[in-house]
Motif scaffolding. Structure first.
Motif, PDB file in Angstrom:
ATOM      1  N   GLU A  21      13.921  16.859  -3.625  1.00  0.00           N
ATOM      2  CA  GLU A  21      13.778  15.411  -3.716  1.00  0.00           C
ATOM      3  C   GLU A  21      12.611  14.919  -2.868  1.00  0.00           C
ATOM      4  OE1 GLU A  21      16.317  11.375  -2.693  1.00  0.00           O
ATOM      5  OE2 GLU A  21      17.250  13.325  -2.470  1.00  0.00           O
ATOM      6  N   ILE A  22      11.822  14.019  -3.444  1.00  0.00           N
ATOM      7  CA  ILE A  22      10.695  13.434  -2.722  1.00  0.00           C
ATOM      8  C   ILE A  22      11.165  12.125  -2.109  1.00  0.00           C
ATOM      9  CG2 ILE A  22       8.367  12.492  -2.924  1.00  0.00           C
ATOM     10  CD1 ILE A  22       7.983  14.367  -5.339  1.00  0.00           C
ATOM     11  N   LYS A  23      10.992  11.994  -0.800  1.00  0.00           N
ATOM     12  CA  LYS A  23      11.427  10.795  -0.095  1.00  0.00           C
ATOM     13  C   LYS A  23      10.215  10.015   0.393  1.00  0.00           C
ATOM     14  CE  LYS A  23      15.589  13.064   1.551  1.00  0.00           C
ATOM     15  NZ  LYS A  23      16.340  13.533   2.706  1.00  0.00           N
ATOM     16  N   ALA A  24      10.296   8.717   0.303  1.00  0.00           N
ATOM     17  CA  ALA A  24       9.227   7.847   0.800  1.00  0.00           C
ATOM     18  C   ALA A  24       9.399   7.653   2.305  1.00  0.00           C
ATOM     19  CB  ALA A  24       9.269   6.507   0.088  1.00  0.00           C
ATOM     20  N   PHE A  25       8.313   7.765   3.039  1.00  0.00           N
ATOM     21  CA  PHE A  25       8.350   7.574   4.477  1.00  0.00           C
ATOM     22  C   PHE A  25       7.674   6.282   4.909  1.00  0.00           C
ATOM     23  CE2 PHE A  25       8.858  12.149   4.039  1.00  0.00           C
ATOM     24  CZ  PHE A  25       9.960  12.355   4.830  1.00  0.00           C
ATOM     25  N   SER A  26       7.062   5.582   3.958  1.00  0.00           N
ATOM     26  CA  SER A  26       6.374   4.330   4.253  1.00  0.00           C
ATOM     27  C   SER A  26       7.039   3.193   3.492  1.00  0.00           C
ATOM     28  CB  SER A  26       4.903   4.402   3.822  1.00  0.00           C
ATOM     29  OG  SER A  26       4.221   5.391   4.527  1.00  0.00           O
ATOM     30  N   SER A  27       6.944   2.010   4.061  1.00  0.00           N
ATOM     31  CA  SER A  27       7.425   0.840   3.336  1.00  0.00           C
ATOM     32  C   SER A  27       6.439   0.536   2.212  1.00  0.00           C
ATOM     33  CB  SER A  27       7.519  -0.365   4.282  1.00  0.00           C
ATOM     34  OG  SER A  27       6.218  -0.783   4.669  1.00  0.00           O
ATOM     35  N   ALA A  33      -1.215  -0.742   1.694  1.00  0.00           N
ATOM     36  CA  ALA A  33      -2.369  -0.795   2.603  1.00  0.00           C
ATOM     37  C   ALA A  33      -3.067   0.564   2.675  1.00  0.00           C
ATOM     38  CB  ALA A  33      -1.929  -1.231   3.989  1.00  0.00           C
ATOM     39  N   LYS A  34      -2.278   1.636   2.749  1.00  0.00           N
ATOM     40  CA  LYS A  34      -2.856   2.987   2.806  1.00  0.00           C
ATOM     41  C   LYS A  34      -3.586   3.314   1.511  1.00  0.00           C
ATOM     42  CE  LYS A  34       0.680   4.770   5.924  1.00  0.00           C
ATOM     43  NZ  LYS A  34       1.845   5.649   6.040  1.00  0.00           N
ATOM     44  N   ARG A  35      -2.985   2.919   0.378  1.00  0.00           N
ATOM     45  CA  ARG A  35      -3.590   3.182  -0.921  1.00  0.00           C
ATOM     46  C   ARG A  35      -4.941   2.463  -1.040  1.00  0.00           C
ATOM     47  NH1 ARG A  35       0.367   1.324  -3.827  1.00  0.00           N
ATOM     48  NH2 ARG A  35       1.588   3.190  -3.468  1.00  0.00           N
ATOM     49  N   LYS A  36      -4.973   1.205  -0.606  1.00  0.00           N
ATOM     50  CA  LYS A  36      -6.217   0.432  -0.668  1.00  0.00           C
ATOM     51  C   LYS A  36      -7.291   1.081   0.207  1.00  0.00           C
ATOM     52  CE  LYS A  36      -8.113  -4.170  -0.025  1.00  0.00           C
ATOM     53  NZ  LYS A  36      -7.868  -5.550   0.374  1.00  0.00           N
ATOM     54  N   LYS A  37      -6.904   1.479   1.407  1.00  0.00           N
ATOM     55  CA  LYS A  37      -7.851   2.121   2.324  1.00  0.00           C
ATOM     56  C   LYS A  37      -8.367   3.422   1.729  1.00  0.00           C
ATOM     57  CE  LYS A  37      -8.156   3.946   7.018  1.00  0.00           C
ATOM     58  NZ  LYS A  37      -7.437   4.187   8.274  1.00  0.00           N
ATOM     59  N   TYR A  38      -7.474   4.219   1.138  1.00  0.00           N
ATOM     60  CA  TYR A  38      -7.878   5.499   0.553  1.00  0.00           C
ATOM     61  C   TYR A  38      -8.820   5.285  -0.628  1.00  0.00           C
ATOM     62  CZ  TYR A  38      -7.783   9.865  -1.954  1.00  0.00           C
ATOM     63  OH  TYR A  38      -8.171  10.984  -2.617  1.00  0.00           O
ATOM     64  N   ILE A  39      -8.515   4.302  -1.471  1.00  0.00           N
ATOM     65  CA  ILE A  39      -9.360   4.041  -2.639  1.00  0.00           C
ATOM     66  C   ILE A  39     -10.756   3.640  -2.195  1.00  0.00           C
ATOM     67  CG2 ILE A  39      -9.711   2.445  -4.566  1.00  0.00           C
ATOM     68  CD1 ILE A  39      -6.654   2.555  -4.985  1.00  0.00           C
ATOM     69  N   MET A  40     -10.855   2.769  -1.191  1.00  0.00           N
ATOM     70  CA  MET A  40     -12.174   2.341  -0.710  1.00  0.00           C
ATOM     71  C   MET A  40     -12.941   3.525  -0.117  1.00  0.00           C
ATOM     72  SD  MET A  40     -12.396  -0.725  -1.653  1.00  0.00           S
ATOM     73  CE  MET A  40     -13.901  -1.178  -0.850  1.00  0.00           C
ATOM     74  N   LYS A  41     -12.265   4.367   0.653  1.00  0.00           N
ATOM     75  CA  LYS A  41     -12.920   5.532   1.252  1.00  0.00           C
ATOM     76  C   LYS A  41     -13.357   6.504   0.152  1.00  0.00           C
ATOM     77  CE  LYS A  41     -12.271   9.230   4.574  1.00  0.00           C
ATOM     78  NZ  LYS A  41     -11.351   9.891   5.500  1.00  0.00           N
TER      79      LYS A  41
END
Length: 58
Positions: A21-27, A33-41
């Motif tokens: 099972e894959i569990k989410a560790f972030s809200s 916010a992480k996704r946006k930062k990763y996409i820009m990078k």
């Protein structure tokens, strides 16, 4: 370049699914916010790569 990144992501997903099972560790907010930062990078790295390819081919 995008195809290589997609292949690596698919391999990671398959390995993760195989381990259980894959569990989410972030809200949701943190993940967004992480996704946006990763996409820009990622976009900057891709642009820099293309710029280097153009400058070395001339």
């Amino acid at each position: 370049m995008t195809a290589i990144m997609l292949e690596k992501a698919c391999r990671s997903q398959i390995l993760a699914l195989a381990s259980g099972e894959i569990k989410a560790f972030s809200s949701q907010q943190d993940a967004s916010a992480k996704r946006k930062k990763y996409i820009m990078k990622s976009m900057k790295l891709a642009f820099d790569y293309c710029a280097r390819k153009i400058s070395t081919s001339t």
